[in-house]
Design a protein around this motif. Structure first.
Motif, short mmCIF file in Angstrom:
data_model
loop_
_atom_site.label_atom_id
_atom_site.label_comp_id
_atom_site.label_asym_id
_atom_site.label_seq_id
_atom_site.Cartn_x
_atom_site.Cartn_y
_atom_site.Cartn_z
N THR A 63 1.17 -1.47 -0.13
CA THR A 63 -0.17 0.32 -0.08
C THR A 63 0.92 1.33 0.11
O THR A 63 2.60 1.61 -0.19
N SER A 64 0.09 2.47 -0.74
CA SER A 64 1.38 3.27 -0.50
C SER A 64 1.35 3.92 1.04
O SER A 64 0.39 4.33 2.04
N ILE A 65 2.49 4.88 0.97
CA ILE A 65 3.49 5.32 2.29
C ILE A 65 2.40 6.26 2.29
O ILE A 65 1.87 6.83 3.74
N LEU A 66 1.61 6.83 1.54
CA LEU A 66 1.19 8.71 2.15
C LEU A 66 -0.09 7.95 2.10
O LEU A 66 -0.58 8.78 2.92
N VAL A 67 -0.74 7.30 1.72
CA VAL A 67 -2.27 6.31 2.26
C VAL A 67 -2.25 6.30 3.33
O VAL A 67 -2.82 6.75 4.74
N GLN A 68 -1.12 5.62 3.45
CA GLN A 68 -0.59 5.27 4.66
C GLN A 68 -0.86 6.16 5.98
O GLN A 68 -0.62 6.16 6.92
N ASN A 96 6.23 1.32 7.64
CA ASN A 96 6.46 0.82 6.31
C ASN A 96 8.38 0.04 5.90
O ASN A 96 8.72 -0.58 5.34
#
Length: 222
Positions: A63-68, A96
């Motif tokens: 999953t995207s670290i930005l979304v996390q 992450n």
């Protein structure tokens, strides 16, 4: 032609630099802790531990670290758990980085010579004692170069915390730019500061590699 007032920008950028170091140091430390927990967990005898470690690794790698980061900062408060912006940044980057670092740990442990495992078993050492007294001290030497790369990636990822209003180096640079409209000077200084941090990290890990090599050499001397 007057020279641009570069030194006027150093003060505000230095404030952001300190915050970047804080977030980066916390995230790198958390990454290493989680990397060892998940990496060793992937090789555990108990299926529940192996399964839990794999779910963690696959989720945070997939999953995207930005979304996390946004999920931790914007969603958790809706669920009744308020996290300060700096803590959210450290947690997102650490989770992450730990997922990627776990593969470094797992690979180093799996490449360890089977003969030494068998020798430890012959000496009646427990699995825990074999792991922490025999395997890890030698495997860490193999882990250090990829951990150096991981640390730099985590450091560069700290720029994302500027999106949740943490006044890090990137955020400070953008604030100065929005007032002065001097992108060349400001963002060049910002780049150089990130480069300086990366060089410092690389130097630390090279020193650790030399120290680990000396430690292994002493262990193998007759």
């Amino acid at each position: 032609m007057n020279l641009p007032p570069i030194f006027d920008y150093l003060g505000p950028l230095s404030v952001g630099l300190v915050r970047t170091i804080e977030v980066g140091a916390g995230a790198i430390l958390l990454s290493f802790i989680l990397a060892f927990i998940a990496g060793i967990g992937r090789l555990a005898r108990w299926r529940i531990i192996r399964w839990s470690s794999r779910v963690y690794v696959e989720f945070f790698r997939g999953t995207s670290i930005l979304v996390q980061l946004f999920w931790l900062y914007f969603v958790l408060p809706k669920l009744g758990l308020q996290i300060p912006p700096i803590a959210a940044g450290i947690l997102a980057l650490g989770l992450n980085g730990g997922a990627y670092g776990s593969e470094i740990v797992r690979g180093a442990l799996q490449s360890f010579p089977k003969g030494q495992w068998e020798a430890a078993t012959a000496l009646n050492l427990s699995a825990v004692s074999t792991m922490f007294d025999v395997v890890l001290p030698q495997a860490i030497r193999t882990m250090l170069p990829p951990f150096s790369n991981l640390s730099i990636e985590v450091l560069k990822g700290t720029a994302l915390v500027s999106l949740i209003s943490v006044t890090d180096l990137t955020y400070a640079g953008y604030q100065i730019y929005s007032r002065t409209y001097r992108p060349l000077e400001i963002f060049s200084l910002t780049l150089l500061m990130y480069l300086g941090l990366a060089i410092c990290l690389t130097s630390v890990f090279r020193a650790l590699e030399r120290w680990a090599a000396r430690g292994i050499d002493r262990r193998t001397m007759p």
